[in-house]
Scaffold this motif. Structure first.
Motif, PDB file in Angstrom:
ATOM      1  N   ALA A  43       0.118  45.867  61.462  1.00  6.46           N
ATOM      2  CA  ALA A  43       0.723  45.226  60.283  1.00  6.46           C
ATOM      3  C   ALA A  43       0.068  43.886  59.983  1.00  6.46           C
ATOM      4  O   ALA A  43       0.041  43.455  58.824  1.00  6.46           O
ATOM      5  N   ASP A  44      -0.469  43.221  61.005  1.00  6.49           N
ATOM      6  CA  ASP A  44      -1.085  41.911  60.794  1.00  6.49           C
ATOM      7  C   ASP A  44      -2.264  41.983  59.826  1.00  6.49           C
ATOM      8  O   ASP A  44      -2.563  41.004  59.138  1.00  6.49           O
ATOM      9  N   GLU A  45      -2.946  43.119  59.791  1.00  7.92           N
ATOM     10  CA  GLU A  45      -4.100  43.264  58.906  1.00  7.92           C
ATOM     11  C   GLU A  45      -3.749  43.929  57.580  1.00  7.92           C
ATOM     12  O   GLU A  45      -4.620  44.137  56.733  1.00  7.92           O
ATOM     13  N   CYS A  46      -2.462  44.272  57.384  1.00 10.95           N
ATOM     14  CA  CYS A  46      -2.037  45.008  56.191  1.00 10.95           C
ATOM     15  C   CYS A  46      -1.177  44.132  55.274  1.00 10.95           C
ATOM     16  O   CYS A  46      -0.639  43.107  55.686  1.00 10.95           O
ATOM     17  N   ASP A  47      -1.050  44.567  54.027  1.00 11.72           N
ATOM     18  CA  ASP A  47      -0.279  43.840  53.018  1.00 11.72           C
ATOM     19  C   ASP A  47       1.089  44.456  52.771  1.00 11.72           C
ATOM     20  O   ASP A  47       1.954  43.813  52.182  1.00 11.72           O
ATOM     21  N   LEU A  76       9.221  42.024  61.273  1.00 14.28           N
ATOM     22  CA  LEU A  76       8.200  42.553  60.368  1.00 14.28           C
ATOM     23  C   LEU A  76       8.366  41.993  58.961  1.00 14.28           C
ATOM     24  O   LEU A  76       7.392  41.547  58.330  1.00 14.28           O
ATOM     25  N   THR A  77       9.591  42.009  58.444  1.00 16.38           N
ATOM     26  CA  THR A  77       9.832  41.556  57.073  1.00 16.38           C
ATOM     27  C   THR A  77       9.674  40.047  56.925  1.00 16.38           C
ATOM     28  O   THR A  77       9.566  39.540  55.807  1.00 16.38           O
ATOM     29  N   ALA A  78       9.670  39.322  58.026  1.00 19.42           N
ATOM     30  CA  ALA A  78       9.405  37.885  57.957  1.00 19.42           C
ATOM     31  C   ALA A  78       7.958  37.615  57.567  1.00 19.42           C
ATOM     32  O   ALA A  78       7.623  36.507  57.123  1.00 19.42           O
ATOM     33  N   LYS A  79       7.100  38.661  57.700  1.00 13.64           N
ATOM     34  CA  LYS A  79       5.677  38.472  57.419  1.00 13.64           C
ATOM     35  C   LYS A  79       5.158  39.374  56.309  1.00 13.64           C
ATOM     36  O   LYS A  79       4.219  39.012  55.600  1.00 13.64           O
ATOM     37  N   LYS A  80       5.744  40.593  56.174  1.00 11.24           N
ATOM     38  CA  LYS A  80       5.198  41.588  55.253  1.00 11.24           C
ATOM     39  C   LYS A  80       6.313  42.272  54.470  1.00 11.24           C
ATOM     40  O   LYS A  80       7.417  42.449  54.997  1.00 11.24           O
ATOM     41  N   PRO A  81       6.031  42.714  53.241  1.00 10.39           N
ATOM     42  CA  PRO A  81       7.002  43.572  52.552  1.00 10.39           C
ATOM     43  C   PRO A  81       7.036  44.953  53.202  1.00 10.39           C
ATOM     44  O   PRO A  81       6.008  45.488  53.621  1.00 10.39           O
ATOM     45  N   VAL A  82       8.244  45.510  53.294  1.00  8.91           N
ATOM     46  CA  VAL A  82       8.456  46.801  53.955  1.00  8.91           C
ATOM     47  C   VAL A  82       9.290  47.678  53.024  1.00  8.91           C
ATOM     48  O   VAL A  82      10.254  47.214  52.410  1.00  8.91           O
ATOM     49  N   VAL A  83       8.920  48.965  52.943  1.00  7.24           N
ATOM     50  CA  VAL A  83       9.673  49.926  52.145  1.00  7.24           C
ATOM     51  C   VAL A  83      10.109  51.082  53.038  1.00  7.24           C
ATOM     52  O   VAL A  83       9.297  51.620  53.806  1.00  7.24           O
ATOM     53  N   ILE A  84      11.388  51.467  52.937  1.00  4.50           N
ATOM     54  CA  ILE A  84      11.954  52.565  53.725  1.00  4.50           C
ATOM     55  C   ILE A  84      12.629  53.555  52.784  1.00  4.50           C
ATOM     56  O   ILE A  84      13.313  53.152  51.839  1.00  4.50           O
ATOM     57  N   ILE A  85      12.426  54.833  53.028  1.00  4.19           N
ATOM     58  CA  ILE A  85      13.249  55.873  52.404  1.00  4.19           C
ATOM     59  C   ILE A  85      13.848  56.718  53.520  1.00  4.19           C
ATOM     60  O   ILE A  85      13.230  56.850  54.590  1.00  4.19           O
ATOM     61  N   PRO A  86      15.037  57.282  53.339  1.00  2.37           N
ATOM     62  CA  PRO A  86      15.618  58.126  54.382  1.00  2.37           C
ATOM     63  C   PRO A  86      14.976  59.512  54.408  1.00  2.37           C
ATOM     64  O   PRO A  86      14.580  60.051  53.369  1.00  2.37           O
ATOM     65  N   ALA A 106      22.084  47.035  52.543  1.00  2.00           N
ATOM     66  CA  ALA A 106      23.302  46.235  52.373  1.00  2.00           C
ATOM     67  C   ALA A 106      23.104  44.806  52.879  1.00  2.00           C
ATOM     68  O   ALA A 106      23.674  43.857  52.315  1.00  2.00           O
ATOM     69  N   LEU A 107      22.292  44.635  53.900  1.00  2.00           N
ATOM     70  CA  LEU A 107      22.053  43.301  54.442  1.00  2.00           C
ATOM     71  C   LEU A 107      21.144  42.464  53.546  1.00  2.00           C
ATOM     72  O   LEU A 107      21.056  41.240  53.721  1.00  2.00           O
ATOM     73  N   ALA A 108      20.487  43.120  52.591  1.00  4.77           N
ATOM     74  CA  ALA A 108      19.618  42.431  51.625  1.00  4.77           C
ATOM     75  C   ALA A 108      18.587  41.543  52.313  1.00  4.77           C
ATOM     76  O   ALA A 108      18.409  40.368  51.970  1.00  4.77           O
ATOM     77  N   LEU A 109      17.903  42.112  53.310  1.00 10.25           N
ATOM     78  CA  LEU A 109      16.854  41.355  53.986  1.00 10.25           C
ATOM     79  C   LEU A 109      15.729  41.042  53.008  1.00 10.25           C
ATOM     80  O   LEU A 109      15.334  41.901  52.215  1.00 10.25           O
ATOM     81  N   PRO A 110      15.229  39.838  53.010  1.00  8.80           N
ATOM     82  CA  PRO A 110      14.088  39.539  52.137  1.00  8.80           C
ATOM     83  C   PRO A 110      12.883  40.370  52.547  1.00  8.80           C
ATOM     84  O   PRO A 110      12.683  40.680  53.720  1.00  8.80           O
ATOM     85  N   ASN A 111      12.094  40.755  51.565  1.00  8.55           N
ATOM     86  CA  ASN A 111      10.863  41.525  51.810  1.00  8.55           C
ATOM     87  C   ASN A 111      11.133  42.972  52.208  1.00  8.55           C
ATOM     88  O   ASN A 111      10.229  43.632  52.730  1.00  8.55           O
ATOM     89  N   LEU A 112      12.371  43.459  52.013  1.00  6.02           N
ATOM     90  CA  LEU A 112      12.698  44.837  52.404  1.00  6.02           C
ATOM     91  C   LEU A 112      13.289  45.594  51.222  1.00  6.02           C
ATOM     92  O   LEU A 112      14.189  45.102  50.547  1.00  6.02           O
ATOM     93  N   TRP A 113      12.774  46.802  50.995  1.00  3.92           N
ATOM     94  CA  TRP A 113      13.305  47.698  49.974  1.00  3.92           C
ATOM     95  C   TRP A 113      13.681  49.019  50.638  1.00  3.92           C
ATOM     96  O   TRP A 113      12.879  49.593  51.390  1.00  3.92           O
TER      97      TRP A 113
END
Length: 403
Positions: A43-47, A76-86, A106-113
Motif C-alpha cells: 500500500a505504501d507504493e499505491c494511491d 491503512l485509511t490514515a494514509k490511503k483511500p480504501v474502498v470495500i464492497i461486501p 457507519a463509523l464514517a472513517l475518513p478515506n473509507l468508502w
C-alpha cells in the motif's frame, strides 16, 4: 495511479489449524492475518486500496476478528483511500440486516468508502481522482425483486439475473460517463464480486457455486472501464486482459493445494491499465498418496516427505488383509507438519477380469459353463469335478423349470 487490489481475504477460516494461547484465534486465522499484513506492505507504493468482498469467512465474524481487521483498516485509511464492497460471505440471509462490513460505513472513517449497492463515486487520491463503479454481491431475491419470475425454471431465473447484472454494469458505465470520465479524462475502475463468464472456479467450491449467477463477458468489454477489480473466485486469473481475480490471499482448503496465492498491483490511467500479480508465502497444503505391501513399505515414504510447516493429509493403500498402521504411528513420522488434516486408508484397486465375449444369450448353459472354465486356467486341476457338479446343477434347475 497505482492500485492495490486484494482478493478474497476470508478472515475467520479455522479449518486445519491449532489453538494459539492468548491470541483469541487459531493458527489458521494467524496465517490469513499474516498474508493480509504482507499484502498491505504494498500500500505504501499505491494511491488506492480495493477490497472487492469476502473480508470475512462468515457473515457474523467474532469481535476478535472485527478488532483485527478494524485495526489494520484504521492504520491503512490514515494514509490511503480504501474502498470495500461486501461479498457473498459478508452478507446475512436477510437483506435488511447489516453486512459484516457495514459497521465501517457507519463509523464514517475518513478515506473509507463502503458500497452495499451498485453505485459510482468519485474518489480523490494522491495521483488524482478516479471514478469507482461498485458492483457488490447481491442475493438473488434482491437482484430480481422488481421482476416476476413466476413459472421460471432455476436456469431461466439465472439467465434473467445475468441479464439484469449486465444491464446494471451498462448503467454504471453510463453514470461514469455522465460524471465526466471522458470530459476530464478520469480513469474508471469497476469493482465487482461476481463470477465472470468463462472464468475457472479453481479448487475451492462454495456450496452456492453450482448455481452461480454469471456476469457476461460482453458487458465487461465496455471501454469506459479502464480496469476491472474482481473477487469471488479463489484462483488467480484474468478472464479479460484488464479484468482480474487476484484469488484468495491464503489457502482455504485442499482444493487450493496447488494454486499460487497473492495480490495484484495495477497501474491505471484513462484509457489504459497494466497489472502484475505478486506472490504471497501462503501455508503449504500437501497430500501424500503412498502405497506398499506392508507398513514397513509406507514408513520410509512418510519419513522422506517434505511436510515441514505444511497442512498434511495422508492417503495410503495396502493389500486386502494387511492390517492398518495405527494413526499414532503415521503421525509420528510427520512431526514437522503444522497440522495433520487426516489419515485414510484407500481401497486397493481390484483387477476386473476381461469379459468373455463369446458368452451371449444364445449360448446354452452347458456351453457357457465350458467357456467359463476355459477362461480360468487356474481351475484346470478341478475342471472335471466342476463340470460334473455344474451339469448336475443345470439339469436340476431345468427339471424344476419344466415342472
Amino acid at each position: 495511479m497505482k492500485i492495490l487490489h486484494l482478493g478474497d481475504v476470508h478472515l475467520g477460516v479455522e479449518l486445519h489449524g491449532r489453538p494459539l494461547p492468548g491470541k483469541g484465534y487459531g493458527s489458521r486465522v494467524a496465517d490469513f492475518l499474516a498474508a493480509l499484513d504482507h499484502a498491505l506492505t504494498a500500500a505504501d507504493e499505491c494511491d488506492l486500496v480495493l477490497f472487492p468482498g469476502d473480508i470475512y469467512h462468515m457473515c457474523s465474524p467474532t469481535p476478535t476478528l472485527q478488532r483485527e481487521f478494524a485495526a489494520r483498516l484504521c492504520a491503512l485509511t490514515a494514509k490511503k483511500p480504501v474502498v470495500i464492497i461486501p461479498g457473498n460471505h459478508d452478507l446475512p440471509n436477510a437483506w435488511g440486516k447489516a453486512s459484516s462490513v457495514d459497521i465501517f460505513h457507519a463509523l464514517a472513517l475518513p478515506n473509507l468508502w463502503v458500497f452495499r449497492t451498485p453505485t459510482v463515486e468519485r474518489i480523490p487520491t494522491a495521483a488524482g481522482d478516479v471514478l469507482l463503479a461498485a458492483l457488490p454481491f447481491l442475493p438473488k431475491s434482491h437482484l430480481c425483486a422488481d421482476t416476476s419470475t413466476a413459472g421460471f425454471t432455476p436456469a431461466e431465473v439465472n439467465t434473467l439475473m445475468s441479464s439484469i447484472l449486465a444491464d446494471t454494469v451498462g448503467h454504471l458505465a453510463d453514470t461514469a460517463a455522465a460524471m465526466g470520465r471522458d470530459a476530464e479524462r478520469l480513469p474508471c475502475v469497476l469493482l465487482a464480486h461476481w463470477t465472470v463468464e468463462g472464468a475457472s472456479y479453481g479448487g475451492f467450491r462454495h456450496s452456492s457455486f453450482g448455481a452461480d449467477i454469471v456476469l457476461p463477458q460482453s458487458c465487461l468489454c465496455d471501454p469506459r472501464f479502464d480496469y476491472i477489480a474482481l473477487a469471488h473466485l479463489h484462483q488467480h486469473q484474468a478472464p479479460l486482459p484488464t479484468a482480474v481475480y487476484p484469488g484468495s490471499i491464503e489457502r482455504v482448503d485442499f482444493g487450493e493445494e496447488h494454486e499460487p496465492k497473492g495480490f495484484v498491483v495495477a497501474d491505471v490511467e484513462y484509457g489504459h491499465a497494466e497489472w502484475k500479480f505478486r506472490f504471497l508465502p501462503a501455508r503449504r497444503f500437501v497430500t501424500l498418496d503412498i502405497t506398499g505391501e506392508t507398513w514397513d513399505d509406507l514408513q520410509p515414504q512418510l519419513a522422506m516427505a517434505d511436510v515441514e510447516d505444511a497442512v498434511v493429509r495422508v492417503r495410503y493403500t495396502l493389500p486386502a488383509g494387511v492390517p492398518s498402521p495405527s494413526d499414532r504411528d503415521v503421525r509420528q513420522c510427520l512431526l514437522g507438519a503444522h497440522h495433520i488434516a487426516g489419515v485414510a486408508r484407500e481401497q486397493a484397486p481390484r483387477a476386473v477380469p476381461a469379459r468373455e465375449t463369446r458368452l451371449t444369450a444364445s449360448v446354452t448353459p452347458q456351453a457357457a459353463l465350458g467357456l467359463y472354465l476355459d477362461s480360468r486356467p487356474e481351475l484346470a486341476g478341478q475342471r472335471g469335478e466342476l463340470e460334473r457338479l455344474g451339469l448336475e446343477l443345470i439339469a436340476g434347475v431345468t427339471a424344476k423349470g419344466a415342472e
